[in-house]
Design a protein around this motif. Sequence first.
Motif: not given
Length: 141
Positions: A118-141
């Motif tokens: 919730d800090i830098n993203g929003l979570t959405f739930e699909d009809p089966d209850g699985y969730r997708v996060v749209l994260q406003r950040a770079a994935w830097d490893l």
Amino acid sequence: MVREIPAGQSRALIPRLRVARPTDDIAALLPFYCDGLGLSIIARFENHDGFDGVMLGHAAAPYHFEFTVAHGHIAGRAPTPDNLLVFYIPDPAEWQVAIDRMRSCGFAPVPAFNRYWDINGLTFEDPDGYRVVLQRAAWDL
């Protein structure tokens, strides 16, 4: 949500990822993943050894998602609210477009099970209850 392959790097060298999971209703998932997330149907099949399925993704992406229905089997809902797919979208304007598209398709954010998301993203739930996060950040490893 699709990144370009760096100059000089062959697509053949990048491993491709398929995330596959069962569902009880493929048609119910399509508005969420296609209209909301902007994925496209890249393949589908019916009655292949008792399974129907659809693959969703982007032609340039090194990943896609497969949803299958097994005839005579009930898949049920997500086992926990922390089963996630996370899309890292570092550009704030691109992230906002993705959020606006989900909302305009009727998908409201839900509180994340792990408040980190919730800090830098929003979570959405699909009809089966699985969730997708749209994260406003770079994935830097």
